[in-house]
Enzyme design. Structure first.
Site, PDB file in Angstrom:
ATOM      1  N   PHE A 129      10.391  -4.612   4.246  1.00 37.80           N
ATOM      2  CA  PHE A 129       9.619  -4.486   3.010  1.00 37.80           C
ATOM      3  C   PHE A 129       9.711  -3.050   2.540  1.00 37.80           C
ATOM      4  O   PHE A 129       9.388  -2.123   3.285  1.00 37.80           O
ATOM      5  CB  PHE A 129       8.148  -4.868   3.227  1.00 37.80           C
ATOM      6  CG  PHE A 129       7.323  -4.718   1.980  1.00 37.80           C
ATOM      7  CD1 PHE A 129       7.342  -5.705   0.996  1.00 37.80           C
ATOM      8  CD2 PHE A 129       6.556  -3.582   1.763  1.00 37.80           C
ATOM      9  CE1 PHE A 129       6.600  -5.566  -0.177  1.00 37.80           C
ATOM     10  CE2 PHE A 129       5.814  -3.434   0.593  1.00 37.80           C
ATOM     11  CZ  PHE A 129       5.834  -4.431  -0.376  1.00 37.80           C
ATOM     12  N   ASP A 214      12.442   4.268   6.002  1.00 34.48           N
ATOM     13  CA  ASP A 214      11.197   3.969   5.297  1.00 34.48           C
ATOM     14  C   ASP A 214      10.056   4.151   6.302  1.00 34.48           C
ATOM     15  O   ASP A 214       9.822   3.294   7.154  1.00 34.48           O
ATOM     16  CB  ASP A 214      11.239   2.536   4.757  1.00 34.48           C
ATOM     17  CG  ASP A 214       9.964   2.168   4.000  1.00 34.48           C
ATOM     18  OD1 ASP A 214       8.950   2.872   4.167  1.00 34.48           O
ATOM     19  OD2 ASP A 214       9.983   1.166   3.256  1.00 34.48           O
ATOM     20  N   LYS A 243       1.448   5.969   1.805  1.00 41.47           N
ATOM     21  CA  LYS A 243       0.283   5.484   2.540  1.00 41.47           C
ATOM     22  C   LYS A 243      -0.645   6.603   3.047  1.00 41.47           C
ATOM     23  O   LYS A 243      -1.393   7.145   2.267  1.00 41.47           O
ATOM     24  CB  LYS A 243       0.735   4.514   3.639  1.00 41.47           C
ATOM     25  CG  LYS A 243       1.317   3.223   3.002  1.00 41.47           C
ATOM     26  CD  LYS A 243       0.992   1.972   3.755  1.00 41.47           C
ATOM     27  CE  LYS A 243       1.146   0.734   2.879  1.00 41.47           C
ATOM     28  NZ  LYS A 243       2.502   0.240   2.728  1.00 41.47           N
TER      29      LYS A 243
HETATM   30  C1  LIG Z   1       3.454  -0.137   1.621  1.00 44.17           C
HETATM   31  C2  LIG Z   1       4.903  -0.015   1.866  1.00 44.17           C
HETATM   32  C3  LIG Z   1       5.818   0.186   0.817  1.00 44.17           C
HETATM   33  C4  LIG Z   1       5.414   0.195  -0.640  1.00 44.17           C
HETATM   34  O1  LIG Z   1       4.475   1.167  -0.929  1.00 44.17           O
HETATM   35  P1  LIG Z   1       3.667   1.073  -2.339  1.00 44.17           P
HETATM   36  O2  LIG Z   1       2.830   2.313  -2.325  1.00 44.17           O
HETATM   37  O3  LIG Z   1       2.895  -0.185  -2.309  1.00 44.17           O
HETATM   38  O4  LIG Z   1       4.696   1.079  -3.414  1.00 44.17           O
HETATM   39  C5  LIG Z   1       7.146   0.335   1.148  1.00 44.17           C
HETATM   40  N1  LIG Z   1       7.574   0.306   2.412  1.00 44.17           N
HETATM   41  C6  LIG Z   1       6.724   0.129   3.443  1.00 44.17           C
HETATM   42  C7  LIG Z   1       7.244   0.130   4.838  1.00 44.17           C
HETATM   43  C8  LIG Z   1       5.371  -0.060   3.213  1.00 44.17           C
HETATM   44  O5  LIG Z   1       4.538  -0.274   4.230  1.00 44.17           O
END
Ligand SMILES: *Cc1c(COP(=O)(O)O)cnc(C)c1O
Length: 392
Positions: A129, A214, A243
């Site tokens: 994701f 990521d 985050k």
């Molecule tokens: C939350 C998350 C995203 C997206 O972040 P947003 O601030 O919602 O755009 C992307 N990658 C990972 C691994 C995430 O946990």
């Protein structure tokens, strides 16, 4: 009739009035122990005095000027991230997806700048994701993200999670980078083996690919290191974070080495809000706390205690909990029934958690929790498993 809020989220029944440390106070008059942390965002707990003070002080001085001007708080935060990570340079934005977008643009620019514009494709892992923009849903690739939003942005090749040979086999002359989460979050707290990460690093070096991580969920102390990739002792080329970076203030960042960011010159990328004084006061306050001696040691220690105790519950209720996995304070409990039922039952008993893929219930508490919070959470998990076991 469509509600005034676009109904893109599921039904929501609970609101909160106030937060304090690891607790949230609901408008239903109840107190909840927050082990969801607003999906791994509230790394320092709610209303942390140092963060509140920093944001208040900045709010009274200056909120926004745009990146047409120097922003001292941004320079300070960038310098601190560079000093404490693999990175040589940082771009600030407002969310995780934007941090990934910056990294994707950087990856393409890197190769075109180096005379290889044909290298634009990015290998990503199944079950990953990376956000909700058009490019980041294409990167994630799951049908539930892309369904109805076609044509899907071109340039992503998905390979099975954790299978190194499949990843190596997917490399072509057009491959620019590998993008992956060291621990899949939304996918269900699925950590990649350190050996796998080292192999991916080596193959990226061999083929001249950028390694783009990521760490939006796994970064900023979540696993007991500033970044999860530090556990594998590898150096990435690009990392996206967000985050916990702002402790609840919306902010993201894309970190890169000087070599990877070659080509990201004036005018190639930008953001109106990105890195504004208000956001940077939050980031600097977060860094004050996270970079202090003993912070990460605490996360490792308390994460260990939580994990062991939850594993104890799982062994008492094998018909309710199949497995406990994860690192630091990024833990997942695999439900035997449905994870959403368990999340609901835990909430009814006063503990907030977050569901994820693979039938996982995520525990993503503030990193500042103490033994008493662990004991309280474990007592609720134990009690909830007891009643779920009876009901099954
Ligand atoms: C939350 C998350 C995203 C997206 O972040 P947003 O601030 O919602 O755009 C992307 N990658 C990972 C691994 C995430 O946990």
């Amino acid at each position: 009739m469509i509600p005034s809020l676009m109904p893109t989220y599921g039904e929501r029944n609970l609101a909160f009035e106030r937060g304090e440390g690891a607790y949230l106070f609901g408008s239903d008059g109840r107190r909840y122990l927050d082990f969801g942390g607003g999906i791994a965002v509230v790394g320092l707990g709610h209303a942390h005095p140092h963060l509140v003070q920093a944001l208040k002080a900045q709010a009274e001085k200056l909120w926004h000027t745009s990146n047409l001007f120097r922003i001292p708080g941004q320079e300070k935060a960038g310098q601190r991230l560079v000093e404490n990570t693999f990175a040589d340079t940082v771009f600030f934005c407002n969310s995780g997806a934007e941090a990934i977008e910056c990294g994707l643009k950087l990856v393409r620019k890197h190769h075109s700048h180096n005379g290889a514009p044909e290298k634009y494709r990015v290998i990503t892992l199944e079950g990953s994701f990376h956000g909700r923009t058009l490019a980041t849903i294409a990167a994630g690739g799951q049908a539930k993200l892309t369904q109805g939003f076609g044509p899907v942005v071109d340039g992503f090749d998905h390979v099975p999670y954790g299978n190194f040979n499949a990843l190596k086999g997917a490399i072509t002359k057009e491959t620019a980078a590998v993008l992956l989460e060291p621990i899949q979050g939304e996918g269900g707290i699925r950590p990649l083996e350190p050996d796998y990460l080292r192999e991916v690093r080596a193959v990226c070096d061999e083929f001249g690919l950028l390694l783009f991580l990521d760490e939006i969920q796994s970064g900023m102390g979540r696993t007991g290191k500033l970044f999860a990739h530090e556990w594998a002792e590898i150096k990435p080329d690009v990392v996206a974070i967000a985050k916990s970076l702002g402790g609840g203030f919306p902010v993201g960042a894309c970190l890169a080495t000087e070599k990877a960011a070659a080509g990201m010159t004036a005018g190639t990328h930008g953001s109106t809000f990105g890195g504004n004084p208000l956001a940077m006061s939050a980031v600097n306050a977060v860094l004050d706390l996270m970079l202090a001696d003993g912070f990460m040691e605490h996360v490792i220690e308390i994460g260990d205690v939580l994990r062991r105790k939850v594993q104890g519950v799982a062994s008492r209720y094998p018909k309710v909990l199949a497995e406990v996995r994860g690192l630091g304070l990024m833990l997942g409990m695999k439900a035997v029934g449905t994870n959403t039922d368990m999340v609901k039952a835990l909430q009814e008993n006063g503990l907030l958690t977050v569901p994820a893929g693979d039938n996982i219930v995520r525990l993503l508490p503030p990193l500042i929790i103490e033994r008493s919070h662990v004991d309280e959470a474990v007592e609720i998990i134990d009690r909830t498993c007891g009643s779920l076991a009876e009901a099954s």
